[in-house]
Design an enzyme around this catalytic site. Structure first.
Site, mmCIF file in Angstrom:
data_model
loop_
_atom_site.group_PDB
_atom_site.id
_atom_site.type_symbol
_atom_site.label_atom_id
_atom_site.label_comp_id
_atom_site.label_asym_id
_atom_site.label_seq_id
_atom_site.Cartn_x
_atom_site.Cartn_y
_atom_site.Cartn_z
ATOM 1 N N MET A 99 0.849 -1.195 0.000
ATOM 2 C CA MET A 99 0.000 0.000 0.000
ATOM 3 C C MET A 99 0.881 1.241 0.000
ATOM 4 S SD MET A 99 -2.885 -1.120 2.790
ATOM 5 C CE MET A 99 -1.679 -1.836 3.930
ATOM 6 N N GLY A 187 1.673 4.210 4.406
ATOM 7 C CA GLY A 187 2.536 3.319 3.621
ATOM 8 C C GLY A 187 2.835 2.018 4.331
ATOM 9 N N SER A 188 2.429 0.893 3.784
ATOM 10 C CA SER A 188 2.548 -0.364 4.509
ATOM 11 C C SER A 188 2.293 -1.549 3.588
ATOM 12 C CB SER A 188 1.575 -0.368 5.682
ATOM 13 O OG SER A 188 0.311 0.141 5.278
ATOM 14 N N ARG A 189 2.074 -2.723 4.204
ATOM 15 C CA ARG A 189 1.946 -3.973 3.447
ATOM 16 C C ARG A 189 1.058 -4.945 4.213
ATOM 17 N NH1 ARG A 189 6.948 -7.182 0.879
ATOM 18 N NH2 ARG A 189 6.243 -9.339 1.001
#
Length: 230
Positions: A99, A187-189
């Site tokens: 993301m 911002g990530s996953r």
């Protein structure tokens, strides 16, 4: 009006305080120097955009695994799930979704299931698009158990600028596919560990939409064939 509604979405409650802080800072910047104030306006609008929480239409057929996150599929390989999930040491099909700061960051349940356990682990803040992020970054892991006894893992992973993982659910809760369960800031996953023998139906580089994109199908013969080939 329809075009305006397509852009304006409800704000996730996690974003209310941030938008308020940005707005206050913008007023102060206008008092200091008008060009700075307009920069504050841009940042406030971006903050509201980041925390948007649009409605989604989730497929309801049993056996579908729905994307828990918006973003780009960056991995569809076999990987050992995090030990804290208790899913064993055998590699499982893993789908990783990155993301960016421009994606919706609200996370949704991939299946209708009971939350068996939740485990938080502190860690680093590497670029979430990097495969090492799954092992080294701060993460929050959920083990989900379906009514038929099968299980899968969903892992929220902090990224380079993400500094807070929010999980709004707890062990013992049974939630339907598409239900919101958390959010990661900036911002990530998300990693999804599928049951053995269930292969991804998405490809690296594909865009996924939380609550709508089908990642896998327990009943798919194509999925079973790919799992055998892999």
């Amino acid at each position: 009006m329809a075009s305006i509604r397509s852009v304006l979405h409800p704000l996730h409650r996690e974003g209310v305080k941030f938008v308020a802080l940005f707005a206050i800072a913008t007023l102060i910047l206008f008092l200091i120097w008008r060009p700075l104030g307009w920069l504050g306006v841009v940042l406030t609008v971006w903050c509201a955009y980041f925390f948007r929480d649009p409605p989604r239409a989730t497929p309801s057929r049993d056996g579908l695994v729905i994307s828990p996150a918006d973003g780009k599929v960056v991995d569809t390989s076999l990987a050992v799930p995090p030990a804290e999930l208790g899913l064993g040491e055998a590699p499982r099909p893993r789908i990783s979704i990155f993301m960016s700061v421009f994606d919706v960051h609200v996370n949704r349940m991939p299946v209708t299931a009971t939350i068996d356990r939740i485990s938080y682990r502190p860690g680093k803040f590497l670029n979430a698009a990097d495969d090492k992020a799954s092992d080294d970054n701060e993460r929050n892991s959920l083990r989900l158990v379906l009514d038929d006894g099968r299980d899968l893992g969903v892992v929220q992973i902090a990224g380079l600028v993400a500094r807070r993982i929010v999980c709004d659910v707890g062990p013992g809760q049974k939630l339907t596919a598409g239900t919101r369960f958390g959010i990661i800031r900036f911002g990530s996953r998300l990693d999804v560990y599928l049951p053995e023998g269930v292969a991804p139906l998405v490809a690296v580089g594909q865009r996924a939409i939380a609550g709508e994109t089908v990642l896998a199908d327990f009943a798919s013969t194509e999925g079973a064939r790919l799992a055998t080939v892999g």
